[in-house]
Design a protein around this motif. Structure first.
Motif, short mmCIF file in Angstrom:
data_model
loop_
_atom_site.label_atom_id
_atom_site.label_comp_id
_atom_site.label_asym_id
_atom_site.label_seq_id
_atom_site.Cartn_x
_atom_site.Cartn_y
_atom_site.Cartn_z
N GLU A 123 0.72 -1.21 0.04
CA GLU A 123 -0.05 -0.22 -0.13
C GLU A 123 0.68 1.30 -0.02
O GLU A 123 1.85 1.27 0.82
N LYS A 124 0.62 2.29 -0.92
CA LYS A 124 1.40 3.50 -1.00
C LYS A 124 0.55 4.48 0.15
O LYS A 124 -0.36 5.03 -0.17
N VAL A 125 1.21 4.30 1.33
CA VAL A 125 0.73 4.98 2.51
C VAL A 125 0.92 6.55 2.34
O VAL A 125 1.88 7.17 2.34
N VAL A 258 13.78 4.24 11.54
CA VAL A 258 12.73 4.40 10.32
C VAL A 258 13.25 4.11 9.03
O VAL A 258 12.68 3.24 8.48
N ILE A 259 14.61 4.69 8.81
CA ILE A 259 14.99 4.20 7.30
C ILE A 259 15.33 2.93 7.39
O ILE A 259 15.15 2.16 6.28
N GLY A 260 15.93 2.32 8.54
CA GLY A 260 16.04 0.82 8.32
C GLY A 260 14.81 -0.11 7.99
O GLY A 260 14.99 -1.00 7.27
N ASN A 261 13.64 0.17 8.61
CA ASN A 261 12.60 -0.29 8.47
C ASN A 261 11.92 -0.19 6.95
O ASN A 261 11.33 -1.21 6.36
N LEU A 262 12.10 0.93 6.56
CA LEU A 262 11.93 1.28 4.85
C LEU A 262 12.59 0.31 3.96
O LEU A 262 12.22 -0.02 3.04
N LEU A 263 14.03 0.27 4.36
CA LEU A 263 14.65 -0.59 3.64
C LEU A 263 14.40 -1.90 3.62
O LEU A 263 14.85 -2.85 2.82
N LEU A 264 13.98 -2.62 4.97
CA LEU A 264 13.56 -4.00 4.83
C LEU A 264 12.28 -4.30 4.02
O LEU A 264 12.46 -5.24 3.45
N ALA A 265 11.42 -3.13 4.27
CA ALA A 265 10.22 -3.40 3.24
C ALA A 265 10.97 -3.36 1.71
O ALA A 265 10.46 -4.18 1.05
N TRP A 266 11.98 -2.35 1.33
CA TRP A 266 12.30 -2.42 0.06
C TRP A 266 12.90 -3.85 -0.21
O TRP A 266 12.84 -4.38 -1.36
N CYS A 267 13.56 -4.41 0.60
CA CYS A 267 14.16 -5.71 0.34
C CYS A 267 13.31 -6.90 0.15
O CYS A 267 13.54 -7.60 -0.86
N ARG A 268 12.12 -6.74 0.66
CA ARG A 268 11.14 -7.73 0.20
C ARG A 268 10.75 -7.40 -1.13
O ARG A 268 10.68 -8.30 -1.82
N HIS A 269 10.29 -6.29 -1.26
CA HIS A 269 9.51 -5.90 -2.64
C HIS A 269 10.36 -6.02 -3.79
O HIS A 269 10.09 -6.63 -4.85
N HIS A 270 11.84 -5.41 -3.49
CA HIS A 270 12.59 -5.71 -4.83
C HIS A 270 12.83 -7.02 -5.22
O HIS A 270 12.90 -7.49 -6.35
N THR A 271 13.13 -7.79 -3.98
CA THR A 271 13.27 -9.43 -4.11
C THR A 271 11.79 -10.06 -5.02
O THR A 271 12.18 -10.83 -6.01
N ASN A 274 8.49 -6.41 -7.36
CA ASN A 274 7.48 -5.29 -7.28
C ASN A 274 8.37 -4.10 -7.40
O ASN A 274 8.55 -3.21 -6.57
N SER A 275 8.67 -3.80 -8.46
CA SER A 275 9.67 -2.60 -8.60
C SER A 275 9.02 -1.33 -8.45
O SER A 275 9.78 -0.43 -8.04
N ASP A 276 7.78 -1.17 -8.82
CA ASP A 276 7.23 -0.02 -8.75
C ASP A 276 7.11 0.40 -7.20
O ASP A 276 7.37 1.61 -6.76
N TYR A 277 6.66 -0.65 -6.58
CA TYR A 277 6.57 -0.30 -5.06
C TYR A 277 7.85 -0.06 -4.27
O TYR A 277 8.05 0.87 -3.58
N ALA A 278 8.99 -0.78 -4.74
CA ALA A 278 10.16 -0.45 -4.31
C ALA A 278 10.70 0.85 -4.57
O ALA A 278 11.18 1.29 -3.53
N ALA A 279 10.43 1.36 -5.93
CA ALA A 279 10.73 2.76 -6.09
C ALA A 279 9.94 3.69 -5.37
O ALA A 279 10.64 4.64 -4.85
N TRP A 280 8.64 3.41 -4.88
CA TRP A 280 7.94 4.11 -3.99
C TRP A 280 8.53 4.30 -2.65
O TRP A 280 8.73 5.24 -2.09
N LEU A 281 9.03 3.13 -2.30
CA LEU A 281 9.55 2.96 -0.79
C LEU A 281 10.86 3.94 -0.81
O LEU A 281 11.24 4.71 -0.04
N GLU A 282 11.64 3.83 -1.93
CA GLU A 282 12.88 4.76 -2.07
C GLU A 282 12.62 6.14 -1.69
O GLU A 282 13.19 6.88 -1.16
N SER A 283 11.64 6.54 -2.81
CA SER A 283 11.22 7.80 -2.81
C SER A 283 10.69 8.77 -1.62
O SER A 283 10.98 9.48 -0.98
N GLU A 284 9.90 7.61 -0.80
CA GLU A 284 9.44 8.10 0.50
C GLU A 284 10.60 8.23 1.49
O GLU A 284 10.57 9.23 2.66
N LEU A 285 11.53 7.18 1.45
CA LEU A 285 12.68 7.45 2.29
C LEU A 285 13.48 8.55 2.18
O LEU A 285 13.80 9.22 3.20
#
Ligand code: SR1
Ligand code: MG
Length: 389
Positions: A123-125, A258-271, A274-285
């Motif tokens: 979800e893009k919060v 906070v940043i560590g947790n966004l990166l944990l989510a990124w590791c999940r979605h990148h793997t 889910n590249s669009d969502y991983a990019a969203w996580l990176e830009s939110e970070l």
């Protein structure tokens, strides 16, 4: 009445006795605690609901063999109240606290969802990074030496001495993941990296630096555990809960969590591809850090301490906050992969993707920790993420 761990009936009796529910009310009560330490009860009547959170004299996730002081419940209530005073929009309301039962009454946030769940569900919060940045900028500034009267600051440092829970962080973040220890929980595919870390002197030296700053740098009143399971969110709302790890420590510890947790989510979605969502996580970070940096810097300009009002010093302070942030984010990635307390972002993956996502978390964590020895730029994170493309 002497302390007693509640069951549902005792939680209802407590709520009635403290005047939150009428004596004759028909109350539905469920124990909903899914965290590592406490009991959490959800109480509802036909027209009202509330939460009662009670500390147990031990760590719930391990059992009575790991005793913990009940004092943490006082700390939690008082950190939430302190942060609530200066950042009310983003902090759960504490309605009452009882020092005999070490139980706190809180507003019910069950109309919201845990942020971790929303991140796992792609979800893009809306405004997530901005809300977290504003919460941290306002609360971490308000209890710093820039703002507080010097004597009041020392009194608060002593009020929030939190030895039991700080020791948990000291062990679980900075010590256990880098040695063999029965508390660790290592996925077989990550074992070789875990063993290599134990001999990686450059890594161990920088983890020691970060631990030393955690131990002896009382910059401000931290939340102490701002992971994605300590945040509730929903349309137009974001609320932080669970501040029992609070104490006076380095600003970058909360920001890095906070940043560590966004990166944990990124590791999940990148793997998972889910590249669009991983990019969203990176830009939110990135927008989280940029907003935090700009809000915090503006607040620093209003410093009440004349010496600390120096603009050049303040720039150095913020730069050091970023170095710490990068380092603590790296520690969060590694301890959530090799240590006792894992996160569903990784553990809910199938075996193959989990192994791949954990490798990313470990490699990223190591790079961030090593980078934190030098002056950091936030652009380091996108640069590192690109190496996994
Ligand atoms: C024994 S407590 C394990 C972890 O849960 C808490 O939420 C903290 O993150 C702690 O490190
Ligand atoms: Mg917690």
């Amino acid at each position: 009445m002497p302390y007693q761990a509640f069951d549902s009936a005792a939680a209802i009796a407590f709520a009635k006795q403290r005047g939150f529910l009428p004596a004759e009310a028909d109350v539905h009560c469920r124990e909903i605690g899914d965290g590592n330490l406490n009991l959490v009860f959800h109480l509802s009547t036909s027209d009202k609901s509330l939460i009662i959170k009670q500390a147990l004299p031990y760590a719930r996730c391990v059992g009575e063999s790991w005793p913990l002081s009940l004092e943490r419940a006082r700390i939690e209530a008082q950190v939430l109240q302190a942060h609530g005073k200066v950042a009310a929009d983003w902090v759960v309301k504490v309605l009452d606290f009882d020092l005999e039962q070490y139980a706190m009454v809180e507003e019910d946030l069950s109309h919201l969802q845990l942020l971790r769940k929303r991140l796992i569900n792609s979800e893009k919060v809306a405004a997530m990074g901005q809300n977290l940045a504003d919460y941290l900028a306002q609360s971490l500034y308000a209890y710093s030496d820039f703002e507080l009267d010097p004597k009041a600051k020392k009194a608060l440092v002593s009020q929030f001495i939190n030895p039991d829970l700080c020791l948990i962080t000291e062990d679980l973040f900075f010590t256990d993941p880098y040695r063999e220890h029965e508390r660790n929980d290592i996925f077989p595919a990550s074992l070789a990296t875990a063993i290599a870390f134990r001999e990686d002197d450059a890594l161990l030296a920088q983890v020691a630096e970060l631990k030393a700053r955690f131990l002896s740098c009382p910059q401000t009143l931290l939340h102490g555990d701002v992971h994605a399971g300590s945040v509730f969110s929903g349309p137009g709302e974001l609320k932080v809960i669970d501040a029992e790890f609070g104490f006076f420590g380095p600003v970058g510890f909360d920001v890095g969590s906070v940043i560590g947790n966004l990166l944990l989510a990124w590791c999940r979605h990148h793997t998972l591809g889910n590249s669009d969502y991983a990019a969203w996580l990176e830009s939110e970070l990135l927008s989280f850090w940029q907003r935090f940096e700009s809000r915090f810097s503006v607040l620093l300009q209003g410093s009440k301490d004349v010496a600390l009002a120096n603009a050049r010093y303040q720039q150095r302070f913020v730069a050091k906050v970023l170095d710490d942030t990068i380092g603590y984010a790296g520690c969060e990635l590694i301890r959530r992969t090799l240590g006792l307390a894992h996160v569903a972002d990784l553990t809910s993956l199938e075996e193959g993707p989990r192994a791949a996502a954990e490798q990313k978390a470990l490699s990223l964590g190591r790079s961030l920790i090593l980078a934190s020895e030098q002056r950091c730029d936030i652009a380091l994170i996108p640069t590192l993420l690109k190496t996994f493309a």
